[in-house]
Design a protein around this motif. Sequence first.
Motif, PDB file in Angstrom:
ATOM      1  N   ALA A 160     -11.203   1.351  -4.111  1.00 32.45           N
ATOM      2  CA  ALA A 160     -10.485   0.081  -4.265  1.00 32.45           C
ATOM      3  C   ALA A 160      -9.464  -0.098  -3.147  1.00 32.45           C
ATOM      4  CB  ALA A 160      -9.809   0.020  -5.624  1.00 32.45           C
ATOM      5  N   LYS A 161      -8.720   0.986  -2.831  1.00 33.96           N
ATOM      6  CA  LYS A 161      -7.720   0.903  -1.773  1.00 33.96           C
ATOM      7  C   LYS A 161      -8.361   0.595  -0.420  1.00 33.96           C
ATOM      8  CE  LYS A 161      -4.238   3.848  -3.941  1.00 33.96           C
ATOM      9  NZ  LYS A 161      -3.508   5.133  -3.911  1.00 33.96           N
ATOM     10  N   GLU A 162      -9.534   1.166  -0.183  1.00 34.06           N
ATOM     11  CA  GLU A 162     -10.238   0.899   1.078  1.00 34.06           C
ATOM     12  C   GLU A 162     -10.602  -0.584   1.194  1.00 34.06           C
ATOM     13  OE1 GLU A 162     -13.606   3.398   1.608  1.00 34.06           O
ATOM     14  OE2 GLU A 162     -12.450   5.266   1.557  1.00 34.06           O
ATOM     15  N   GLU A 163     -11.080  -1.132   0.087  1.00 35.88           N
ATOM     16  CA  GLU A 163     -11.471  -2.544   0.099  1.00 35.88           C
ATOM     17  C   GLU A 163     -10.252  -3.452   0.230  1.00 35.88           C
ATOM     18  OE1 GLU A 163     -14.424  -3.736   0.420  1.00 35.88           O
ATOM     19  OE2 GLU A 163     -15.508  -1.852   0.155  1.00 35.88           O
ATOM     20  N   PHE A 164      -9.167  -3.119  -0.449  1.00 34.92           N
ATOM     21  CA  PHE A 164      -7.939  -3.907  -0.300  1.00 34.92           C
ATOM     22  C   PHE A 164      -7.458  -3.878   1.157  1.00 34.92           C
ATOM     23  CE2 PHE A 164      -6.979  -3.412  -5.041  1.00 34.92           C
ATOM     24  CZ  PHE A 164      -7.115  -4.767  -5.312  1.00 34.92           C
ATOM     25  N   GLN A 165      -7.500  -2.686   1.762  1.00 37.41           N
ATOM     26  CA  GLN A 165      -7.104  -2.562   3.166  1.00 37.41           C
ATOM     27  C   GLN A 165      -7.991  -3.421   4.065  1.00 37.41           C
ATOM     28  OE1 GLN A 165      -4.650  -1.202   4.697  1.00 37.41           O
ATOM     29  NE2 GLN A 165      -3.741   0.358   3.371  1.00 37.41           N
ATOM     30  N   ALA A 166      -9.302  -3.423   3.756  1.00 36.14           N
ATOM     31  CA  ALA A 166     -10.251  -4.195   4.577  1.00 36.14           C
ATOM     32  C   ALA A 166      -9.999  -5.692   4.475  1.00 36.14           C
ATOM     33  CB  ALA A 166     -11.685  -3.870   4.149  1.00 36.14           C
TER      34      ALA A 166
ATOM     35  N   ALA B 227      -3.627 -14.045  -3.021  1.00 39.21           N
ATOM     36  CA  ALA B 227      -4.481 -12.860  -2.935  1.00 39.21           C
ATOM     37  C   ALA B 227      -3.835 -11.758  -2.103  1.00 39.21           C
ATOM     38  CB  ALA B 227      -5.840 -13.241  -2.342  1.00 39.21           C
ATOM     39  N   LEU B 228      -3.186 -12.142  -1.007  1.00 41.31           N
ATOM     40  CA  LEU B 228      -2.594 -11.134  -0.133  1.00 41.31           C
ATOM     41  C   LEU B 228      -1.368 -10.480  -0.783  1.00 41.31           C
ATOM     42  CD1 LEU B 228      -2.736  -9.616   2.478  1.00 41.31           C
ATOM     43  CD2 LEU B 228      -1.563 -11.506   3.636  1.00 41.31           C
ATOM     44  N   ILE B 229      -0.596 -11.245  -1.536  1.00 41.54           N
ATOM     45  CA  ILE B 229       0.541 -10.672  -2.273  1.00 41.54           C
ATOM     46  C   ILE B 229       0.052  -9.614  -3.254  1.00 41.54           C
ATOM     47  CG2 ILE B 229       2.327 -11.161  -3.996  1.00 41.54           C
ATOM     48  CD1 ILE B 229       2.600 -13.955  -2.600  1.00 41.54           C
ATOM     49  N   THR B 230      -1.010  -9.954  -3.997  1.00 46.96           N
ATOM     50  CA  THR B 230      -1.587  -8.994  -4.950  1.00 46.96           C
ATOM     51  C   THR B 230      -2.108  -7.761  -4.219  1.00 46.96           C
ATOM     52  OG1 THR B 230      -2.221 -10.811  -6.424  1.00 46.96           O
ATOM     53  CG2 THR B 230      -3.315  -8.684  -6.768  1.00 46.96           C
ATOM     54  N   THR B 231      -2.765  -7.981  -3.080  1.00 44.80           N
ATOM     55  CA  THR B 231      -3.302  -6.874  -2.282  1.00 44.80           C
ATOM     56  C   THR B 231      -2.191  -5.925  -1.851  1.00 44.80           C
ATOM     57  OG1 THR B 231      -5.129  -8.235  -1.475  1.00 44.80           O
ATOM     58  CG2 THR B 231      -4.564  -6.289  -0.180  1.00 44.80           C
TER      59      THR B 231
END
Length: 408
Positions: free
Chosen positions: A354-360, A381-385
């Motif tokens: 999940a962290k990898e996908e958020f980073q991507a 979306a970016l705030i949540t990320t």
Amino acid sequence: MKKAILFIALAAMTMGSYAQTMKVQSAFADFNGSRYAKAKQNIDEACQDEKTKTEAKTWFYAGLIYSKLLQLGTSDDAKDIKTFQKQKVSEPIDTIAARAKDALMKSVEMEKAAGTQEYIQSTMGNLDFISQYYTNQCVSLFNSQKFTEAISVSEEVVKMYNLSKSDNAKIFALKAKFILASSYFYTKENEKASNMYRELVKDKSSETDVYINLYAENLAAKDTTKAINVLKAGIKNIPDTLEGNFLVKSVLAGLYLRMDNAEEGNKLIDELTAKTGDDPKNLNTLAQELSTAGGEAKAIELYNKSLQLNPNQIGANYGLGLLHYNKAADYVNMGNTLADKGNYDEASKYDAMAKEEFQAAIPNFKSVLKIDEKNFYTLKALITTYRKLNMLTEANELDAVFQTLIKK
């Protein structure tokens, strides 16, 4: 208003042997003499007279006179505008249009009841002109989100078509029916909207939303057979040269993938991929459908191709960022489910993915904000990320911007 429909004048007509009252004769003479305000006054009186108000020709002339005033009052031509202003007519244009419509329709109805055909052809041509005006009005009302008024005006266009049945009237009626269906949708009259969308499918409408909305309705009802058939009808009825055809095919490809019908889905995907060429918009359209239908790998490929063609765009950047974001959210849910069952080792693996996908997702979302720094959904979306990645400073900075948008 552009004069796409030619106004049918009385210049070529004569009174012949008709037994006319003085008011009708005067209206006729004034019309041919371009004294339209005077013609209007005389025909208004004739429409109130006990004898002449029962004759189709009186209403036919009334319709023509008011149609001419409408044509002058909505023209872009300076000469027409000057002529209209000289008439010093007090009624607003909408009232003039309504009187033209009502008079012409009454003339048709009276002729049909009497079994005569004296004025039908000319009346129908002028009804087409009025239909054009009303269609422009209902589109304008819809775009202004005045949906109840748009419904009322659209219904009049359909009534005129039901009388005229001309090719021009059909074009206007199809547009009006689409406005009707869409207005019903926004006023939460769902059954009326659905019925009108189905009628438009039978009428072979080329409006994309007709098929997309019916597809969504059938899919929500878990009737995939009807959903497929609606999309196939759209592909048939929307010309291949229009963007709507590409969109409907993309949606159908995605539906096939969701139904595990890879053969039909991939066949459509291959056809559409060949058509995308160097068009970022088409690439994004197909990628968006595939990204929510199990075709993430192909969607990423298409989004990246779109970004190679134009890196400074919102479409592909937001789409690709959202794809990674949604994958991350799925991994979070899977990890939480495993953790609830006590399987912490497996849960940690999903948390890492999940962290990898958020980073991507971050670079693409940031690219969107470089183009539009107040893009609502991207900010959200970016705030949540950032918060999911424990990047609280970045999250708080963006949240300050986001809060200003919410308060407006």
